[in-house]
Scaffold this motif. Structure first.
Motif, PDB file in Angstrom:
ATOM      1  N   SER A  46       0.855  -1.175   0.000  1.00  0.00           N
ATOM      2  CA  SER A  46       0.000   0.000   0.000  1.00  0.00           C
ATOM      3  C   SER A  46       0.894   1.229   0.000  1.00  0.00           C
ATOM      4  N   GLY A  47       0.669   2.134  -0.914  1.00  0.00           N
ATOM      5  CA  GLY A  47       1.450   3.360  -0.957  1.00  0.00           C
ATOM      6  C   GLY A  47       2.750   3.200  -1.718  1.00  0.00           C
ATOM      7  N   PRO A  48       3.699   4.125  -1.492  1.00  0.00           N
ATOM      8  CA  PRO A  48       4.952   4.123  -2.245  1.00  0.00           C
ATOM      9  C   PRO A  48       5.679   2.781  -2.173  1.00  0.00           C
ATOM     10  N   ASP A  49       6.272   2.418  -3.304  1.00  0.00           N
ATOM     11  CA  ASP A  49       6.941   1.125  -3.435  1.00  0.00           C
ATOM     12  C   ASP A  49       8.370   1.311  -3.922  1.00  0.00           C
ATOM     13  N   ASP A  50       8.978   0.247  -4.387  1.00  0.00           N
ATOM     14  CA  ASP A  50      10.357   0.303  -4.861  1.00  0.00           C
ATOM     15  C   ASP A  50      10.503   1.195  -6.101  1.00  0.00           C
ATOM     16  N   ILE A  51       9.496   1.251  -6.944  1.00  0.00           N
ATOM     17  CA  ILE A  51       9.541   2.109  -8.132  1.00  0.00           C
ATOM     18  C   ILE A  51       9.450   3.584  -7.722  1.00  0.00           C
ATOM     19  N   CYS A  52       8.668   3.883  -6.719  1.00  0.00           N
ATOM     20  CA  CYS A  52       8.471   5.258  -6.251  1.00  0.00           C
ATOM     21  C   CYS A  52       9.703   5.845  -5.558  1.00  0.00           C
ATOM     22  N   ALA A  53      10.571   5.003  -5.039  1.00  0.00           N
ATOM     23  CA  ALA A  53      11.660   5.439  -4.153  1.00  0.00           C
ATOM     24  C   ALA A  53      12.394   6.705  -4.599  1.00  0.00           C
ATOM     25  N   PRO A  54      12.811   6.841  -5.869  1.00  0.00           N
ATOM     26  CA  PRO A  54      13.555   8.042  -6.253  1.00  0.00           C
ATOM     27  C   PRO A  54      12.734   9.335  -6.235  1.00  0.00           C
ATOM     28  N   LEU A  55      11.429   9.236  -6.188  1.00  0.00           N
ATOM     29  CA  LEU A  55      10.573  10.422  -6.222  1.00  0.00           C
ATOM     30  C   LEU A  55      10.178  10.911  -4.829  1.00  0.00           C
ATOM     31  N   LEU A  56      10.449  10.132  -3.810  1.00  0.00           N
ATOM     32  CA  LEU A  56       9.962  10.451  -2.476  1.00  0.00           C
ATOM     33  C   LEU A  56      10.660  11.645  -1.831  1.00  0.00           C
ATOM     34  N   GLY A  57      11.781  12.072  -2.369  1.00  0.00           N
ATOM     35  CA  GLY A  57      12.479  13.224  -1.828  1.00  0.00           C
ATOM     36  C   GLY A  57      11.960  14.556  -2.350  1.00  0.00           C
ATOM     37  N   GLU A  58      11.031  14.496  -3.303  1.00  0.00           N
ATOM     38  CA  GLU A  58      10.464  15.724  -3.858  1.00  0.00           C
ATOM     39  C   GLU A  58       9.609  16.430  -2.810  1.00  0.00           C
ATOM     40  N   GLU A  59       9.401  17.730  -3.012  1.00  0.00           N
ATOM     41  CA  GLU A  59       8.615  18.508  -2.059  1.00  0.00           C
ATOM     42  C   GLU A  59       7.193  17.965  -1.909  1.00  0.00           C
ATOM     43  N   GLU A  60       6.552  17.638  -3.028  1.00  0.00           N
ATOM     44  CA  GLU A  60       5.208  17.041  -3.007  1.00  0.00           C
ATOM     45  C   GLU A  60       5.236  15.785  -3.873  1.00  0.00           C
ATOM     46  N   PRO A  61       5.656  14.665  -3.304  1.00  0.00           N
ATOM     47  CA  PRO A  61       5.804  13.448  -4.099  1.00  0.00           C
ATOM     48  C   PRO A  61       4.501  13.009  -4.787  1.00  0.00           C
ATOM     49  N   VAL A  66      -3.710  11.509  -3.659  1.00  0.00           N
ATOM     50  CA  VAL A  66      -4.950  10.729  -3.546  1.00  0.00           C
ATOM     51  C   VAL A  66      -5.281  10.057  -4.874  1.00  0.00           C
ATOM     52  N   SER A  67      -5.057  10.745  -5.988  1.00  0.00           N
ATOM     53  CA  SER A  67      -5.369  10.161  -7.299  1.00  0.00           C
ATOM     54  C   SER A  67      -4.561   8.895  -7.564  1.00  0.00           C
ATOM     55  N   VAL A  68      -3.346   8.840  -7.054  1.00  0.00           N
ATOM     56  CA  VAL A  68      -2.495   7.668  -7.249  1.00  0.00           C
ATOM     57  C   VAL A  68      -2.979   6.517  -6.363  1.00  0.00           C
TER      58      VAL A  68
END
Length: 141
Positions: A46-61, A66-68
């Motif tokens: 549920s929620g961010p996964d291994d693919i998401c990892a590089p984007l999690l440092g952004e100000e608003e990942p 909610v749409s994701v």
């Protein structure tokens, strides 16, 4: 090891040809594609996964929107229907030839693309599906 994927990434992985949001994202995804092609299991999260990892440092990942999260729920429902069993968070799937073929066939036919509505990558994915998934980086082990 196990690749941790959120539900809508089960659809995204079908058409991954090496394009993405940033070079860090794409490099990470290429590594994951290799792991999945080697037959590494997928654990649904549920929620961010291994693919998401590089984007999690952004100000608003993007991965926390909610749409994701809604996209995940729709993908999970479509894939559960396709497989004929309730698939939920924590489920483990093996990306073998049979599963990938079934997912790709139904992705190309539109049966499991409800989660893709409004996605910025939709046209690219449609083109890839129309070419019988030519150039995709995730292949069956």
């Amino acid at each position: 090891m196990t690749v941790r994927l959120r539900a809508h990434h089960l659809l995204c992985m079908l058409t991954f040809v090496g394009e993405g949001y940033t070079s860090a994202f794409t490099d990470n995804y290429r590594n994951i594609a290799e792991r999945l092609s080697d037959g590494e299991e997928i654990k649904l999260v549920s929620g961010p996964d291994d693919i998401c990892a590089p984007l999690l440092g952004e100000e608003e990942p993007h991965c926390l929107k909610v749409s994701v999260i809604e996209r995940d729920a729709v993908a999970l429902a479509d894939i559960s229907t396709l497989l004929g069993e309730e698939i939920g968070i924590g489920a483990v799937l093996v990306p073998d030839a049979s599963l990938l073929a079934k997912l790709r066939r139904n992705f190309a036919g539109g049966e499991i693309r409800h989660a893709c509505l409004g996605c910025e990558w939709g046209e690219l994915c449609s083109r890839i599906a129309a070419t019988n998934f030519s150039g995709v980086l995730i292949k069956a082990a």
